[in-house]
Design an enzyme around this catalytic site. Structure first.
Site, PDB file in Angstrom:
ATOM      1  N   GLU A  53      52.827 -56.029 -47.925  1.00  0.00           N
ATOM      2  CA  GLU A  53      51.551 -56.738 -47.710  1.00  0.00           C
ATOM      3  C   GLU A  53      51.689 -58.260 -47.744  1.00  0.00           C
ATOM      4  O   GLU A  53      50.835 -58.940 -48.316  1.00  0.00           O
ATOM      5  CB  GLU A  53      50.530 -56.307 -48.787  1.00  0.00           C
ATOM      6  CG  GLU A  53      50.217 -54.854 -48.753  1.00  0.00           C
ATOM      7  CD  GLU A  53      49.319 -54.413 -49.927  1.00  0.00           C
ATOM      8  OE1 GLU A  53      48.420 -53.610 -49.676  1.00  0.00           O
ATOM      9  OE2 GLU A  53      49.523 -54.861 -51.059  1.00  0.00           O
TER      10      GLU A  53
HETATM   11  C1  TNX Z   1      48.785 -51.237 -52.081  1.00  0.00           C
HETATM   12  S1  TNX Z   1      51.440 -49.937 -52.272  1.00  0.00           S
HETATM   13  C2  TNX Z   1      49.715 -52.049 -52.697  1.00  0.00           C
HETATM   14  C3  TNX Z   1      49.460 -52.522 -54.057  1.00  0.00           C
HETATM   15  C4  TNX Z   1      48.132 -52.071 -54.569  1.00  0.00           C
HETATM   16  C5  TNX Z   1      47.912 -50.630 -54.155  1.00  0.00           C
HETATM   17  C6  TNX Z   1      46.671 -50.038 -54.714  1.00  0.00           C
HETATM   18  C7  TNX Z   1      51.848 -51.343 -52.055  1.00  0.00           C
HETATM   19  C8  TNX Z   1      53.228 -51.521 -51.694  1.00  0.00           C
HETATM   20  N1  TNX Z   1      50.941 -52.317 -52.181  1.00  0.00           N
HETATM   21  O1  TNX Z   1      49.561 -53.931 -54.105  1.00  0.00           O
HETATM   22  O2  TNX Z   1      48.132 -52.171 -55.949  1.00  0.00           O
HETATM   23  O3  TNX Z   1      47.845 -50.587 -52.762  1.00  0.00           O
HETATM   24  O4  TNX Z   1      46.607 -48.669 -54.443  1.00  0.00           O
END
Ligand code: TNX
Length: 526
Positions: free
Chosen positions: A337
């Site tokens: 992300e």
């Molecule tokens: C996505 S999973 C994210 C996290 C959040 C999560 C909440 C991932 C690699 N990144 O930063 O905490 O969703 O479900």
């Protein structure tokens, strides 16, 4: 005279059924090894119809010469002493004793892998043998589950401590079976982490991924960049006081896990999810200004300045210190992300960070987005969101750690009604968490690409140990079984009965579990 006979007859008629009930109850003591509810389900179980009884005076014997077996023996002894009240000793021996528990290494084990073990339960002697000490440790978990559930209570209980006789031969399908704990969004102290490790241990899992840094907090002391924890560790989601592990505390966790043959996989998430670092050191920002600490739950707004040399000095220092504290083979570099990083900056950044990790002797794991860069052949991509990324990783020779959010995220709510958790990836009931197979869940990912399975617990809504337990149980044993037991032996309708029987163990361990109505808890009597 006649009435007397009638009286005798009625008494006999009453007594006989009572006696019969009593006899059948006495016989009810399970003496069929194959009927016991072990999770993960072992590969092969053969019952021989008799009973082993752990008695006062029985000891644990370990084959001489291996300090590791002695340590495993001590962990088992400590467990058994608490509930039985017996003064069980751990003794070294060159050969098998006549009675008690015998932990031994065999040179000629034909079972595959370092975690395989064989258990031979006879009426007087329980023999646990494996090619490696790791296998003996996994086998200990089976012994725990073969004993009555009250063996898990930390206070002396009434026996008898019986186990049906027979043999078990067992080994896992995947070499990596883990869970992740997000200690960045909310911080959890050393004791909580150790308790969580205990949960993994019980179900033969072997990896704990610690998400040590994020926008809301930096949780591992880095001596060359002290403000990361002093400032960046000082808060958490919701504005609480946060916290961090000193290097000594982190090493304590690592050692506790290591004695249980559990690898700690430390994650420093970058280049996004870095606000805590950006707030601690102005230099890491492209504009040279430190950001404010962040206590919300948004994602995708922060990035290290990938064009500055100081960023790579920072990464190198952090990875160097972390690698020196981490005996396991992996460093997790996050990479998810990074919406605030341009893709043309992201790719060379990830490439360079992979080199840094390799230079410190470790193997890279990263979230699936890292597949956009040029992966080193021994890199592991953790598939959580985008199956195309998993495909890109496989094409570059990388292995896949399987954590699809819609199945494996234990921060997702069980259903609409359960209080904690998120639901962006759906609701994950205990059945949904169990009924899937890493080999077939996504086209293009096959068994030879898969290193294993991991269930991540993100902590935006999880603030205390009780919450961790509620989200983790009863889903965790299912992930453990997916990673250990061949898919042909995994059937929900049969599994849910074994899971219900584990309920007694959850209670004995004082675990705050979700009593999912999908599991037939109430049909289980102690
Ligand atoms: C996505 S999973 C994210 C996290 C959040 C999560 C909440 C991932 C690699 N990144 O930063 O905490 O969703 O479900």
């Amino acid at each position: 005279m006649f009435t007397k006979i009638r009286k005798i007859l009625t008494t006999v008629l009453i007594i006989i059924p009572i006696l019969m009930i009593q006899i059948s109850c006495a016989q009810k003591t399970v003496s069929d090894l194959s009927k016991l509810a072990i999770i993960p389900k072992p590969v092969s179980v053969t019952a021989s119809g008799d009973l082993f009884t752990l008695k006062r005076g029985n000891d644990i014997y370990v084959k001489d010469g291996s300090g590791e077996l002695k340590q495993t023996g001590e962990i088992l002894a400590e467990k058994l002493r608490q509930a039985t009240g017996f003064e069980i000793e751990v003794l070294s021996s060159a050969k098998a004793p006549k009675a008690g528990i015998w932990l031994t290494l065999s040179d000629n084990s034909t079972l595959p892998g370092d975690e395989s073990y064989e258990l031979i339960i006879a009426t007087k002697l329980l023999t646990l043998s494996a090619g490696k000490p790791e296998g003996v440790f996994r086998g200990i978990q089976t012994v725990r589950q073969l004993l009555p559930a009250k063996i898990e209570i930390n206070a002396v209980q009434e026996g008898p401590w019986e186990i049906p006789t027979g043999t078990i031969a067992d080994y896992p399908v995947y070499p990596y079976r883990g869970a992740m704990l997000d200690v960045a969004r909310h911080f959890f102290g050393v004791d909580d982490v150790k308790r969580f490790i205990g949960f993994l241990e019980m179900y033969k899992m072997n990896a704990l991924h610690l998400h040590l840094s994020d926008d809301q907090g930096w949780r591992i002391e880095i001596k060359s960049w002290p403000d990361l924890t002093l400032h960046g560790g000082s808060t958490q989601v919701g504005g609480g006081k946060g916290g961090f592990y000193t290097q000594e505390q982190y090493s304590d966790i690592v050692n506790y896990a290591k004695q249980r043959y559990i690898t700690i996989v430390p994650e420093i998430d970058m280049p996004g999810h870095t606000n805590a670092a950006l707030s601690s050191y102005a230099d890491l920002n492209c504009n040279g200004k430190a950001t404010e600490l962040y206590t919300g739950t948004n994602v995708g707004f922060s990035t290290l300045c990938t064009g500055k040399e100081i960023t790579y000095k920072f990464v190198d220092d952090v990875i160097r210190e972390l690698a020196a504290l981490t005996p396991g083979p992996y460093i997790h570099i996050g990479g998810d992300e990074s919406h605030a990083t341009k893709v043309e900056d992201y790719i060379p950044f990830i490439n360079r960070v992979q080199d840094i990790v390799a230079a410190h002797g470790k193997r890279v794991i990263g979230w699936d987005e890292i597949a956009l860069s040029t992966l080193k052949p021994n890199t592991v991509a953790q598939w959580w969101a985008n199956v195309k990324n998993a495909g890109l990783a496989i094409n570059q020779g990388a292995e896949i750690l399987v954590s699809p959010a819609s199945k494996a995220y234990i921060d997702m709510k069980y259903n609409r009604e359960t209080p904690l958790g998120l639901h962006w990836a759906g609701y994950i009931g205990v059945d949904t968490a169990y009924i899937w197979d890493p080999e077939t869940i996504a086209p293009g990912i096959s068994k030879e690409n898969i290193i294993g399975v991991e269930a991540p617990l993100w902590s935006e809504t999880v603030t205390k140990m009780d919450d961790i337990e509620y989200m983790t149980f009863p889903r965790l044993p299912g992930y453990a079984e997916i990673g250990w037991t061949p898919s042909r032996n995994r059937i929900w309708d049969e599994y849910k009965i074994r899971l219900a029987k584990q309920g007694e163990r959850f209670k004995a361990l004082d675990i705050n579990f979700y009593m999912s109505p999908l599991v037939p808890w109430d049909t289980i009597q102690n």
